[in-house]
Design a protein around this motif. Structure first.
Motif, PDB file in Angstrom:
ATOM      1  N   UNK A 175     -16.376  -7.809  -7.578  1.00 51.88           N
ATOM      2  CA  UNK A 175     -15.942  -9.137  -8.111  1.00 51.88           C
ATOM      3  C   UNK A 175     -14.614  -9.103  -9.015  1.00 51.88           C
ATOM      4  N   UNK A 176     -14.764  -7.808  -9.791  1.00 54.34           N
ATOM      5  CA  UNK A 176     -13.603  -7.649 -10.678  1.00 54.34           C
ATOM      6  C   UNK A 176     -12.303  -7.025  -9.820  1.00 54.34           C
ATOM      7  N   UNK A 177     -12.583  -6.574  -8.585  1.00 50.99           N
ATOM      8  CA  UNK A 177     -11.410  -6.380  -7.870  1.00 50.99           C
ATOM      9  C   UNK A 177     -10.741  -7.790  -7.256  1.00 50.99           C
ATOM     10  N   UNK A 178     -11.545  -8.559  -6.993  1.00 51.16           N
ATOM     11  CA  UNK A 178     -11.025  -9.848  -6.626  1.00 51.16           C
ATOM     12  C   UNK A 178     -10.442 -10.545  -7.524  1.00 51.16           C
ATOM     13  N   UNK A 179     -11.196 -10.589  -8.692  1.00 57.96           N
ATOM     14  CA  UNK A 179     -10.435 -11.191  -9.904  1.00 57.96           C
ATOM     15  C   UNK A 179      -9.046 -10.769 -10.424  1.00 57.96           C
ATOM     16  N   UNK A 180      -8.913  -9.342 -10.094  1.00 55.43           N
ATOM     17  CA  UNK A 180      -7.581  -8.756 -10.474  1.00 55.43           C
ATOM     18  C   UNK A 180      -6.467  -9.289  -9.424  1.00 55.43           C
ATOM     19  N   UNK A 181      -6.790  -9.629  -8.227  1.00 61.19           N
ATOM     20  CA  UNK A 181      -5.776 -10.358  -7.521  1.00 61.19           C
ATOM     21  C   UNK A 181      -5.557 -11.689  -7.669  1.00 61.19           C
ATOM     22  N   UNK A 182      -6.590 -12.566  -8.076  1.00 66.38           N
ATOM     23  CA  UNK A 182      -6.349 -13.913  -8.792  1.00 66.38           C
ATOM     24  C   UNK A 182      -5.896 -13.765 -10.046  1.00 66.38           C
ATOM     25  N   UNK A 183      -5.860 -12.900 -10.831  1.00 64.24           N
ATOM     26  CA  UNK A 183      -5.301 -13.173 -12.251  1.00 64.24           C
ATOM     27  C   UNK A 183      -3.578 -12.696 -12.053  1.00 64.24           C
ATOM     28  N   UNK A 184      -3.328 -11.625 -10.963  1.00 62.89           N
ATOM     29  CA  UNK A 184      -2.072 -11.221 -10.853  1.00 62.89           C
ATOM     30  C   UNK A 184      -1.307 -12.144  -9.898  1.00 62.89           C
ATOM     31  N   UNK A 185      -2.019 -12.642  -9.054  1.00 65.06           N
ATOM     32  CA  UNK A 185      -1.226 -13.495  -7.964  1.00 65.06           C
ATOM     33  C   UNK A 185      -0.782 -12.596  -6.813  1.00 65.06           C
ATOM     34  N   UNK A 186      -0.696 -11.472  -6.864  1.00 63.71           N
ATOM     35  CA  UNK A 186       0.269 -10.621  -5.953  1.00 63.71           C
ATOM     36  C   UNK A 186      -0.583  -9.047  -5.981  1.00 63.71           C
ATOM     37  N   UNK A 187      -0.480  -8.627  -4.563  1.00 67.79           N
ATOM     38  CA  UNK A 187      -1.185  -7.348  -4.628  1.00 67.79           C
ATOM     39  C   UNK A 187      -0.688  -6.622  -3.177  1.00 67.79           C
ATOM     40  N   UNK A 188      -1.176  -5.416  -3.025  1.00 62.72           N
ATOM     41  CA  UNK A 188      -0.636  -4.622  -1.881  1.00 62.72           C
ATOM     42  C   UNK A 188      -1.973  -3.701  -1.359  1.00 62.72           C
ATOM     43  N   UNK A 212     -10.059 -12.042   2.648  1.00 63.35           N
ATOM     44  CA  UNK A 212      -9.753 -13.124   3.258  1.00 63.35           C
ATOM     45  C   UNK A 212     -10.437 -14.574   2.803  1.00 63.35           C
ATOM     46  N   UNK A 213     -11.652 -14.342   2.723  1.00 65.85           N
ATOM     47  CA  UNK A 213     -12.621 -15.562   2.377  1.00 65.85           C
ATOM     48  C   UNK A 213     -12.660 -15.726   1.198  1.00 65.85           C
ATOM     49  N   UNK A 214     -12.913 -14.878   0.231  1.00 67.25           N
ATOM     50  CA  UNK A 214     -13.026 -15.040  -1.392  1.00 67.25           C
ATOM     51  C   UNK A 214     -11.634 -15.398  -1.844  1.00 67.25           C
ATOM     52  N   UNK A 215     -10.393 -15.004  -1.472  1.00 61.04           N
ATOM     53  CA  UNK A 215      -9.322 -15.244  -2.207  1.00 61.04           C
ATOM     54  C   UNK A 215      -8.636 -16.310  -1.122  1.00 61.04           C
ATOM     55  N   UNK A 216      -9.237 -16.905  -0.116  1.00 56.06           N
ATOM     56  CA  UNK A 216      -8.593 -18.002   0.721  1.00 56.06           C
ATOM     57  C   UNK A 216      -7.388 -17.513   1.231  1.00 56.06           C
ATOM     58  N   UNK A 217      -7.113 -16.409   1.637  1.00 55.67           N
ATOM     59  CA  UNK A 217      -5.868 -15.969   2.267  1.00 55.67           C
ATOM     60  C   UNK A 217      -5.778 -16.467   3.550  1.00 55.67           C
ATOM     61  N   UNK A 218      -5.092 -17.824   3.754  1.00 61.48           N
ATOM     62  CA  UNK A 218      -5.369 -18.472   5.007  1.00 61.48           C
ATOM     63  C   UNK A 218      -4.437 -18.080   6.043  1.00 61.48           C
ATOM     64  N   UNK A 219      -3.277 -17.377   5.586  1.00 58.39           N
ATOM     65  CA  UNK A 219      -2.176 -17.177   6.720  1.00 58.39           C
ATOM     66  C   UNK A 219      -2.023 -15.795   6.588  1.00 58.39           C
ATOM     67  N   UNK A 220      -1.944 -15.083   7.776  1.00 61.64           N
ATOM     68  CA  UNK A 220      -1.457 -13.746   7.740  1.00 61.64           C
ATOM     69  C   UNK A 220      -0.054 -13.693   8.564  1.00 61.64           C
ATOM     70  N   UNK A 221       0.842 -13.320   7.895  1.00 59.42           N
ATOM     71  CA  UNK A 221       2.178 -13.417   8.505  1.00 59.42           C
ATOM     72  C   UNK A 221       2.513 -11.953   9.017  1.00 59.42           C
ATOM     73  N   UNK A 222       3.088 -11.664  10.061  1.00 61.07           N
ATOM     74  CA  UNK A 222       3.160 -10.311  10.648  1.00 61.07           C
ATOM     75  C   UNK A 222       4.575 -10.325  11.337  1.00 61.07           C
ATOM     76  N   UNK A 223       5.650  -9.642  10.516  1.00 59.01           N
ATOM     77  CA  UNK A 223       6.914  -9.732  11.417  1.00 59.01           C
ATOM     78  C   UNK A 223       7.024  -8.508  12.269  1.00 59.01           C
ATOM     79  N   UNK A 224       7.390  -8.773  13.626  1.00 54.71           N
ATOM     80  CA  UNK A 224       7.505  -7.558  14.511  1.00 54.71           C
ATOM     81  C   UNK A 224       8.823  -7.576  14.955  1.00 54.71           C
ATOM     82  N   UNK A 225       9.642  -6.382  14.423  1.00 55.55           N
ATOM     83  CA  UNK A 225      11.034  -6.338  14.722  1.00 55.55           C
ATOM     84  C   UNK A 225      11.256  -4.895  15.351  1.00 55.55           C
ATOM     85  N   UNK A 226      12.223  -4.888  16.306  1.00 57.84           N
ATOM     86  CA  UNK A 226      12.741  -3.441  16.669  1.00 57.84           C
ATOM     87  C   UNK A 226      13.421  -2.771  15.368  1.00 57.84           C
ATOM     88  N   UNK A 227      13.306  -1.524  15.221  1.00 57.08           N
ATOM     89  CA  UNK A 227      13.757  -0.628  14.134  1.00 57.08           C
ATOM     90  C   UNK A 227      14.985   0.125  14.569  1.00 57.08           C
TER      91      UNK A 227
END
Length: 380
Positions: free
Chosen positions: A100-113, A133-148
């Protein structure tokens, strides 16, 4: 030309990965919105570092997370990492190995990796990724796919954005045994979640100069569930007349992507289809090891992640490719409006791969993780 396409794919130089606050300032909890505002405010203040949660993950996760930290130090990115690791025991509050502490860290910081996290199959506990995804309600996954540029695949100038609904569908986790030998899984589609991800997709397209949004579905068979999803997409599309809207059946979409990826621009879809299509798109440009990803949640939360596996077979051998996590970290910086830092790191990654002198084994080279990371730092 290639670099112009690349920059368009990763997003406008002045536009962050959009958060719910951009779409509806009143949405989400007060604390989450405050976290985003404070994070962005700190982004413009060189004196105060931005606190971000880091999940190194397992397998190769700690190694590639160390690469990100090293590159960030070299680029003098004002990020202060708050690291959280997967527990060895199930936390009853989350029903998984994430505390739960890990999830709270993301909630408090608002950003993570987040690095890769492996969930053992059939062990009876909650998926680590699903928990986030469920606990933090991460409702959209955005994935760019582009040629390097400089890394040749079967396709040239791929430039796609997949936006996946992240909280329901077949991944709702509602399964039970009806009788012995018969199990039932419930697919949940709601108007609220469908409108939310559709709104995000169209607003993303408008903000990033995209011209087309394709809704991917199987409504010809699943008329109620996918039918509701399409109804919501159509409703949102009416508010964006400048964006071309189309609907494509998922099996036909797969064929069209393989034949000619240029037929698509932004794709939005329910959960399971997004899981499949986003991996297919990653295959077009060289695999999951080159594909960044960012999860957007209510209240302004953004959790960037490498979506590839934890590769336990090469863990600890200094062979892992950190590109996906590095590019995901770049999307995190853009979300925080640290565009100058994001540009420097992004260009250093691309230049290293394009140069071809230092590449990990999955890219056809012989370099170690350490050598590849040092080469990126040298390009900074």
């Amino acid at each position: 030309m290639a670099f112009q396409i690349l920059r368009r794919a990763i997003g406008s130089r002045s536009s962050p990965i959009l958060s719910p606050g951009h779409l509806n300032p009143s949405s989400g909890s007060g604390s989450g919105s405050g976290s985003l505002l404070s994070s962005v405010a700190r982004a413009f203040c060189s004196q105060a570092p931005i606190r971000a949660t880091l999940f190194p993950g397992d397998g190769i996760g700690p190694e590639i997370a160390e690469s990100v930290k090293e590159v960030f130090r070299e680029a003098e990115v004002p990020i202060e990492w708050e690291e959280h690791y997967v527990s060895k025991e199930i936390d009853p509050r989350t029903q998984s190995f994430l505390t739960w502490e890990s999830l709270e860290s993301v909630r408090q910081n608002g950003v993570g990796l987040k690095g890769p996290m492996a969930t053992p199959i059939g062990k009876g506990h909650r998926s680590l990724n699903l928990t986030l995804r469920k606990e933090l309600n991460l409702y959209a996954n955005v994935r760019p796919c582009y040629s390097l540029p400089g890394y040749k695949t079967r396709y040239d100038n791929v430039d796609l954005i997949t936006i996946r609904e992240n909280t329901e569908g077949e991944y709702s986790g509602l399964e039970h045994q009806v009788v012995r030998g018969v199990v039932e899984s419930l697919k949940i589609i709601t108007r609220q979640a469908s409108l939310r991800v559709a709104e995000y997709a169209f607003h993303y397209a408008k903000t990033h100069g995209r011209e087309r949004v394709s809704a991917i579905h199987k409504a010809n068979i699943m008329q109620k569930t996918d039918g509701l999803f399409l109804k919501c997409c159509r409703e949102v599309a009416e508010k964006y007349p400048e964006i071309t809207y189309e609907e494509v059946v998922i099996d036909n979409c797969c064929m069209m992507l393989v034949k000619n990826p240029a037929l698509f621009d932004v794709l939005v879809m329910p959960n399971l289809y997004g899981d499949i299509i986003s991996d297919l798109c990653a295959g077009l440009i060289g695999g999951l090891g080159l594909t960044p990803s960012c999860n957007i949640g209510e209240g302004g939360i953004a959790l960037a992640e490498a979506v590839h596996g934890s590769a336990p077979d090469i863990a600890g051998k200094n062979l892992a490719n950190p590109t996906a996590l590095l590019l995901s970290a770049v999307t995190m910086l853009r979300h925080l409006k640290l565009n100058d830092k994001a540009d420097r790191i992004h260009d250093a990654i691309i230049n290293t791969i394009s140069e071809g002198k230092y590449r990990t084994a999955d890219l056809g080279g012989t370099s170690t993780t350490t050598e590849f990371t040092k080469a990126i730092c040298d390009h900074l």
